[in-house]
Scaffold this active site. Structure first.
Site: not given
Ligand code: AHR
Length: 516
Positions: A197, A320
């Site tokens: 991110e 994610e």
């Molecule tokens: O999954 C929780 C957080 O969400 C992660 O650390 C991050 O990459 C995202 O914003």
């Protein structure tokens, strides 16, 4: 004349009723024209972040624990994840990755420095779970490790050293250090994330700046095996940030790029995420609306990638995804602990169908996070461990791993709530190396059974069997008191006749059919 008129009227009425019945029917047709595409097993990947009780207390209890463990990792967790066929595991973050300095986590445990996890609860960690612990654990799990490098607060040298430490066989400062720390053979790590991110917690960068940094970091990430290039994954867009993907595809030469990430959480809104268990049908509907969005997100990011990479060499990696709700009452807000209900099973089933159907470009994904955090497959409490509905969906779907996708055309009825509509049914299908066909079907409708007619075209089968995951209420979950409340059971609601499968899908259920 009168009689004739009556006949015509009856005919028209019959036609109308027939058309209506046809419209009320969900239909799926196997396509025979599309190219054979393998469903990459890495679509079924998971994510282990230093966040709350994911690592410490989840995976890792330490080798002095009274709990049965292998090098400090819970044996029950290892057995469950192996059974689920976990293909890869991403570590150490998430946001945590861009604060993590891997050299803090090697060597004698008592000498490792304690650090503060500034992203997640400001808790102090003793670094007893580091590179060796993670990579050895992946070997136990039979999962490929996916290391997320620190670009935000780390250096080019630090990441280059990590690659050498993990992968270099010969004599070098880093491989010598590894050997000194007890590991002679390199682990041969293939998957490397270049930050996380980068547009947010990874450094709040602009895509142009990140693309340049990416080029610089990857230039120095040497692999010993020249013929087997490491797989470098660029920190990707959030949701519909198409400019991020476009800028990266335009500015990163493809000899430095194997994958580009995308993050999407199924979330009602960041301000009002709602409770994980105590939710209304409206909240359920909105969560599913957000979950199903991943279909068009993948299509649109993939279309941008197609412009620069028509041969689809660069993979899209949704590293994610999952449902995200308010933390459970009375738990640390920084630990993001949430329960897992039938709603999560719906997210998992529908999302995995979408992933399978995008197998040409989507070749890896990671559900966040494996244990005790967001949409977890395992929850632990002291000595006990439970498997969530999401675990069972992942386990049911593992038959799709490395199977050949059978592309489909689908017409689904609508699941309607407050004048909004979502497709009720989602489906994906594949044929494995033994010629067995698997069809996964999800009905997200909260009230109605959906009947699906599936035309397999010329395919003929001798037997049909199935499993179903369902429950009485959408809000149902497995608890430490009732760990087996929700479990897949045999499914008898499918029949096979004249190249057609007829399936009755109960409300909010996930079904896996096996046709031989
Ligand atoms: O999954 C929780 C957080 O969400 C992660 O650390 C991050 O990459 C995202 O914003």
């Amino acid at each position: 004349m009168k009689k004739q008129f009556r006949y015509i009227l009856t005919g028209i009425l019959g036609l109308l009723l027939y058309t209506q019945a046809m419209q009320a029917q969900n239909t799926v047709t196997f396509r025979t024209d599309a190219p054979a595409q393998t469903i990459n097993r890495n679509i079924y990947g998971h994510f282990a972040e230093h966040l709350g009780n994911c690592i410490y207390g989840g995976f890792y209890v330490g080798d002095t624990s009274h709990l049965p463990n292998t090098n400090g990792v819970r044996k029950d967790v290892i057995a469950a994840l192996r059974k689920m066929k976990i293909p890869n595991l991403r570590w150490p973050g998430g946001c945590f990755a861009d604060t993590y300095h891997w050299k803090d986590g090697i060597g004698p445990k008592e000498k490792r420095p304690a650090i503060v996890n500034t992203w997640w609860g400001n808790v102090t960690e003793n670094n007893s779970f580091g590179t060796h612990d993670f990579l050895n654990m992946c070997e136990e799990l039979g999962a490929e490790p996916y290391l997320s490098g620190n670009v935000g607060s780390g250096t080019v040298q630090e990441l280059a050293d990590w690659v050498q430490y993990a992968n270099f066989r010969g004599t070098s400062p880093m491989s010598d250090l590894r050997k000194q720390n007890g590991r002679a053979e390199p682990w041969k790590v293939r998957f490397w994330g270049i930050g996380n991110e980068a547009w947010g917690c990874g450094g709040n960068m602009r895509p142009e700046y990140y693309a340049d940094l990416y080029r610089k970091f990857t230039t120095f990430m040497n692999s010993e095996w020249k013929n087997e290039r490491i797989f470098r994954i660029a920190s990707g867009a959030s949701d519909a940030d198409y400019n991020w993907t476009e800028t990266l595809m335009k500015n990163i030469p493809q000899h430095l790029l194997e994958g580009i990430a995308l993050h999407h959480y199924s979330i009602i809104s960041w301000e009002k995420k709602g409770d994980a268990v105590d939710f209304t049908e409206q909240q359920y509907f909105l969560t599913m609306k957000s979950a199903l969005l991943i279909d068009s997100l993948i299509s649109k990011h993939a279309a941008i990638m197609d412009k620069y990479d028509p041969q689809k060499k660069v993979a899209l990696v949704v590293d994610e995804w999952g449902g995200w709700y308010n933390v459970e009452g009375g738990t640390n807000p920084g630990f993001l602990f949430q329960q897992n209900t039938m709603r999560d099973a719906m997210i998992a089933g529908a999302t995995l169908n979408i992933f399978n159907n995008h197998a040409d470009r989507l070749r890896m994904a990671n559900l966040a996070q494996a244990i005790n955090v967001l949409q977890s497959v395992i929850l632990t409490k002291g000595d006990t461990m439970i498997l969530t509905p999401t675990y069972y969906v992942m386990e049911m779907y593992n038959v799709h791993q490395e199977a050949t996708l059978i592309p489909i055309d689908i017409h689904s009825n609508a699941y309607t709530l407050n004048n909004e509509q979502l497709p009720a049914v989602s489906v994906s299908a594949s044929k494995d190396k033994n010629g067995v066909t698997h069809i996964s079907l999800v009905n997200i409708d909260a009230h109605k059974t959906q009947e699906v007619t599936l035309d397999t075209r010329s395919q003929a089968y001798k037997s049909i069997s199935g499993k179903i995951l369902a429950s009485a209420k959408l809000q149902d979950y497995n608890s430490f008191k009732k760990p087996d409340y929700i479990k897949p059971v045999d499914f008898k609601g499918a029949t096979w006749k004249n190249n057609k499968v007829s399936v009755k899908l109960p409300p909010f259920s996930v079904v896996m059919l096996e046709l031989k």
